[in-house]
Design a protein around this motif. Sequence first.
Motif, PDB file in Angstrom:
ATOM      1  N   ASN A   1      10.992 -26.363  72.475  1.00 26.61           N
ATOM      2  CA  ASN A   1      11.327 -25.015  72.906  1.00 26.61           C
ATOM      3  C   ASN A   1      12.653 -25.050  73.667  1.00 26.61           C
ATOM      4  O   ASN A   1      12.697 -25.373  74.855  1.00 26.61           O
ATOM      5  N   ILE A   2      13.717 -24.720  72.987  1.00 28.90           N
ATOM      6  CA  ILE A   2      15.059 -24.811  73.542  1.00 28.90           C
ATOM      7  C   ILE A   2      15.558 -23.420  73.905  1.00 28.90           C
ATOM      8  O   ILE A   2      15.428 -22.464  73.123  1.00 28.90           O
ATOM      9  N   VAL A   3      16.103 -23.293  75.102  1.00 32.57           N
ATOM     10  CA  VAL A   3      16.760 -22.064  75.534  1.00 32.57           C
ATOM     11  C   VAL A   3      18.141 -22.422  76.076  1.00 32.57           C
ATOM     12  O   VAL A   3      18.400 -23.575  76.448  1.00 32.57           O
ATOM     13  N   SER A   4      19.032 -21.448  76.104  1.00 31.27           N
ATOM     14  CA  SER A   4      20.375 -21.703  76.631  1.00 31.27           C
ATOM     15  C   SER A   4      20.830 -20.530  77.488  1.00 31.27           C
ATOM     16  O   SER A   4      20.313 -19.422  77.377  1.00 31.27           O
ATOM     17  N   ALA A   5      21.800 -20.806  78.346  1.00 31.25           N
ATOM     18  CA  ALA A   5      22.341 -19.795  79.263  1.00 31.25           C
ATOM     19  C   ALA A   5      23.854 -19.877  79.263  1.00 31.25           C
ATOM     20  O   ALA A   5      24.430 -20.967  79.207  1.00 31.25           O
ATOM     21  N   ILE A   6      24.496 -18.708  79.330  1.00 31.85           N
ATOM     22  CA  ILE A   6      25.958 -18.625  79.334  1.00 31.85           C
ATOM     23  C   ILE A   6      26.394 -17.794  80.526  1.00 31.85           C
ATOM     24  O   ILE A   6      25.899 -16.674  80.736  1.00 31.85           O
ATOM     25  N   ASP A   7      27.332 -18.325  81.287  1.00 24.88           N
ATOM     26  CA  ASP A   7      27.923 -17.589  82.404  1.00 24.88           C
ATOM     27  C   ASP A   7      29.447 -17.677  82.276  1.00 24.88           C
ATOM     28  O   ASP A   7      30.022 -18.759  82.374  1.00 24.88           O
ATOM     29  N   ILE A   8      30.080 -16.539  82.025  1.00 27.68           N
ATOM     30  CA  ILE A   8      31.543 -16.472  81.933  1.00 27.68           C
ATOM     31  C   ILE A   8      32.028 -15.799  83.202  1.00 27.68           C
ATOM     32  O   ILE A   8      31.967 -14.574  83.342  1.00 27.68           O
ATOM     33  N   GLY A   9      32.470 -16.599  84.151  1.00 27.78           N
ATOM     34  CA  GLY A   9      32.910 -16.081  85.439  1.00 27.78           C
ATOM     35  C   GLY A   9      34.415 -16.028  85.543  1.00 27.78           C
ATOM     36  O   GLY A   9      35.139 -16.163  84.549  1.00 27.78           O
TER      37      GLY A   9
ATOM     38  N   GLY B   1      18.438 -25.790  78.046  1.00 27.33           N
ATOM     39  CA  GLY B   1      17.190 -26.198  78.687  1.00 27.33           C
ATOM     40  C   GLY B   1      16.087 -26.418  77.680  1.00 27.33           C
ATOM     41  O   GLY B   1      16.110 -25.878  76.566  1.00 27.33           O
ATOM     42  N   CYS B   2      15.103 -27.192  78.076  1.00 26.72           N
ATOM     43  CA  CYS B   2      13.958 -27.494  77.222  1.00 26.72           C
ATOM     44  C   CYS B   2      12.674 -27.323  78.022  1.00 26.72           C
ATOM     45  O   CYS B   2      12.575 -27.804  79.149  1.00 26.72           O
ATOM     46  N   CYS B   3      11.715 -26.603  77.461  1.00 28.12           N
ATOM     47  CA  CYS B   3      10.386 -26.489  78.074  1.00 28.12           C
ATOM     48  C   CYS B   3       9.363 -26.875  77.019  1.00 28.12           C
ATOM     49  O   CYS B   3       8.608 -26.050  76.525  1.00 28.12           O
ATOM     50  N   GLU B   4       9.368 -28.130  76.650  1.00 29.71           N
ATOM     51  CA  GLU B   4       8.553 -28.668  75.563  1.00 29.71           C
ATOM     52  C   GLU B   4       7.092 -28.752  75.957  1.00 29.71           C
ATOM     53  O   GLU B   4       6.753 -29.207  77.053  1.00 29.71           O
ATOM     54  N   ASN B   5       6.224 -28.276  75.045  1.00 41.94           N
ATOM     55  CA  ASN B   5       4.769 -28.367  75.264  1.00 41.94           C
ATOM     56  C   ASN B   5       4.355 -27.779  76.598  1.00 41.94           C
ATOM     57  O   ASN B   5       3.532 -28.346  77.326  1.00 41.94           O
ATOM     58  N   ASP B   6       4.934 -26.640  76.930  1.00 43.44           N
ATOM     59  CA  ASP B   6       4.606 -25.927  78.170  1.00 43.44           C
ATOM     60  C   ASP B   6       4.930 -26.729  79.425  1.00 43.44           C
ATOM     61  O   ASP B   6       4.414 -26.442  80.509  1.00 43.44           O
TER      62      ASP B   6
ATOM     63  N   LEU C   1      21.722 -27.418  70.882  1.00 45.76           N
ATOM     64  CA  LEU C   1      22.128 -26.044  71.188  1.00 45.76           C
ATOM     65  C   LEU C   1      21.825 -25.109  70.025  1.00 45.76           C
ATOM     66  O   LEU C   1      21.375 -23.970  70.225  1.00 45.76           O
ATOM     67  N   ASN C   2      22.061 -25.544  68.815  1.00 43.77           N
ATOM     68  CA  ASN C   2      21.804 -24.701  67.649  1.00 43.77           C
ATOM     69  C   ASN C   2      20.322 -24.445  67.430  1.00 43.77           C
ATOM     70  O   ASN C   2      19.952 -23.571  66.638  1.00 43.77           O
ATOM     71  N   ASN C   3      19.457 -25.190  68.095  1.00 44.83           N
ATOM     72  CA  ASN C   3      18.014 -24.986  67.972  1.00 44.83           C
ATOM     73  C   ASN C   3      17.461 -24.031  69.030  1.00 44.83           C
ATOM     74  O   ASN C   3      16.241 -23.842  69.110  1.00 44.83           O
ATOM     75  N   ALA C   4      18.350 -23.463  69.830  1.00 49.10           N
ATOM     76  CA  ALA C   4      17.890 -22.566  70.898  1.00 49.10           C
ATOM     77  C   ALA C   4      17.168 -21.356  70.301  1.00 49.10           C
ATOM     78  O   ALA C   4      17.714 -20.650  69.453  1.00 49.10           O
ATOM     79  N   VAL C   5      15.937 -21.127  70.755  1.00 50.43           N
ATOM     80  CA  VAL C   5      15.170 -19.968  70.321  1.00 50.43           C
ATOM     81  C   VAL C   5      15.730 -18.702  70.951  1.00 50.43           C
ATOM     82  O   VAL C   5      15.688 -17.622  70.355  1.00 50.43           O
ATOM     83  N   LEU C   6      16.269 -18.831  72.150  1.00 53.50           N
ATOM     84  CA  LEU C   6      16.762 -17.667  72.879  1.00 53.50           C
ATOM     85  C   LEU C   6      17.943 -18.081  73.746  1.00 53.50           C
ATOM     86  O   LEU C   6      17.915 -19.131  74.384  1.00 53.50           O
ATOM     87  N   THR C   7      18.978 -17.252  73.749  1.00 48.51           N
ATOM     88  CA  THR C   7      20.143 -17.462  74.606  1.00 48.51           C
ATOM     89  C   THR C   7      20.321 -16.251  75.506  1.00 48.51           C
ATOM     90  O   THR C   7      20.284 -15.114  75.039  1.00 48.51           O
ATOM     91  N   ALA C   8      20.493 -16.497  76.798  1.00 48.56           N
ATOM     92  CA  ALA C   8      20.734 -15.429  77.766  1.00 48.56           C
ATOM     93  C   ALA C   8      22.168 -15.534  78.285  1.00 48.56           C
ATOM     94  O   ALA C   8      22.675 -16.634  78.496  1.00 48.56           O
ATOM     95  N   MET C   9      22.796 -14.388  78.472  1.00 49.71           N
ATOM     96  CA  MET C   9      24.169 -14.340  78.962  1.00 49.71           C
ATOM     97  C   MET C   9      24.239 -13.413  80.174  1.00 49.71           C
ATOM     98  O   MET C   9      23.763 -12.269  80.118  1.00 49.71           O
ATOM     99  N   SER C  10      24.798 -13.910  81.271  1.00 56.01           N
ATOM    100  CA  SER C  10      24.956 -13.082  82.468  1.00 56.01           C
ATOM    101  C   SER C  10      26.187 -12.200  82.331  1.00 56.01           C
ATOM    102  O   SER C  10      27.181 -12.590  81.714  1.00 56.01           O
TER     103      SER C  10
ATOM    104  N   LYS D   1      16.748 -19.849  83.873  1.00 55.80           N
ATOM    105  CA  LYS D   1      15.363 -19.596  84.267  1.00 55.80           C
ATOM    106  C   LYS D   1      14.857 -18.286  83.665  1.00 55.80           C
ATOM    107  O   LYS D   1      13.693 -18.182  83.261  1.00 55.80           O
ATOM    108  N   PHE D   2      15.739 -17.296  83.617  1.00 58.00           N
ATOM    109  CA  PHE D   2      15.385 -16.023  82.983  1.00 58.00           C
ATOM    110  C   PHE D   2      15.075 -16.238  81.500  1.00 58.00           C
ATOM    111  O   PHE D   2      14.095 -15.704  80.974  1.00 58.00           O
ATOM    112  N   ALA D   3      15.911 -17.041  80.825  1.00 54.07           N
ATOM    113  CA  ALA D   3      15.673 -17.328  79.408  1.00 54.07           C
ATOM    114  C   ALA D   3      14.317 -18.008  79.219  1.00 54.07           C
ATOM    115  O   ALA D   3      13.584 -17.711  78.263  1.00 54.07           O
ATOM    116  N   GLU D   4      13.974 -18.918  80.132  1.00 52.33           N
ATOM    117  CA  GLU D   4      12.670 -19.565  80.061  1.00 52.33           C
ATOM    118  C   GLU D   4      11.537 -18.551  80.177  1.00 52.33           C
ATOM    119  O   GLU D   4      10.556 -18.596  79.422  1.00 52.33           O
TER     120      GLU D   4
END
Length: 439
Positions: free
Chosen positions: A21-29, A38-43, A90-99, A394-397
Amino acid sequence: MELSLLGNIPGFDFTMFKRRNIVSAIDIGTSKICVLVGCCENDEPLSVIGRGEVSLSGEVVKGEIADMEKVFEKFSAALDLADESCGGELNNAVLTAMSITGCNIGSFQTSAPTFINSNEGRVTMADIESAYSAIEQKPLPGNQKLLNTVDSYYLLDSVRRVRNPLDQAAQKFELFCHVIYGDATRIDNFTSLYRNVGFDDQPVLLFSGMADLYGIISPEEREHGVLAVDMGRGTTEYIAIFNDGVFASGVVPVGFDHVANDLAIGLGLPIETTRDLLVSNTIPQAVTSGSGIIQIKQGSQSRRIPLASFEKIIDLRLRELFTIIKNSFEDRNVLRNLARGGVITGGGALFPRTAEIFQQTFEFPVRTGYPYDVEHNLGELANPRYSTVWGTLKFAEEQLKLMLQNRRQGMWATLSGAVGNVGESAWRTLAGLKNSIKI
């Protein structure tokens, strides 16, 4: 993960749940682009498995993209670094969140009254969803895009204020929400970067101030009330929460670089010099030593400038900024309800006087907010400069957990539809579950 509970939905790709379970986060400041994987494998608890960071130098100004071509190049570089560091996950991310910040972001409080439809006269999930739909359908100012809808509280029969109305007896209830929006065209500048690098899906957008609630604010602070202020290089975001409800938020187009600019103008110094002074320990050391003088080298010459001159300029700018935030609260009762005081984060929080002036301005206790994780040592990420991107991850998780839980309960049809729904309701992360309304 219990794959046997997933059932069969025509056209749905179940193989994605067999991967980690792969998620990613992007912050363009203003000062940097940062990507986390991030990874939250097997809960298991979220762990950071990849990171890419590239510095910016004027391509983003006050949260606005000033040079799309250069930002695209640096964004691509940050993605490449993140992908390389996590072994191509990164390409396996189920969900990507961007601030998102800047972008003429605004907010308002609103409500939606709903009459109870059940025969038992108790609030159901259908009633709650109906209220949220009414909120999200309310018109916004011209060319504005809805970013996040955030719970404030519920009112039963116009008199009883509750946190969770589910299964409670009432004739009607009213949902009070905090709505955060921004300029659609400016927001599209950020999302188009994501599309232009080759991703087919859309990132889930999150107001940067909301990210801090996920990354640095404890459950106790959300419960008892706190004002989170994130002072970056070009902008300062703030958000107020108590009793797990958000009641105020905003962006001030002033960041810590404005302090450096004020020093440069007021003291006749190059801005690179004043920036170095602010990020180093020069000024705090001068205060501690009691010397009263800071010596600045300019080429072959040297200037001796009274410490008081630095302190006066810094204090005036910081006090002005925090006063602007304080005066933005239309309902001053909100500030009086913040029993845990304030949390200051972002790069500007690392300067000692920032917290001191914050406390003097708001007249309540304050702490410096660092990204934390009870399960892992965050290493270099445990720095106020990374509060937004860590909170975004954390939000993406949380959103991934919602998607998986809703899927197990048979409450969604396609992944794309689920992402669209959770993207706007940033705080209602478990609204689809009967056991919880708030995080």
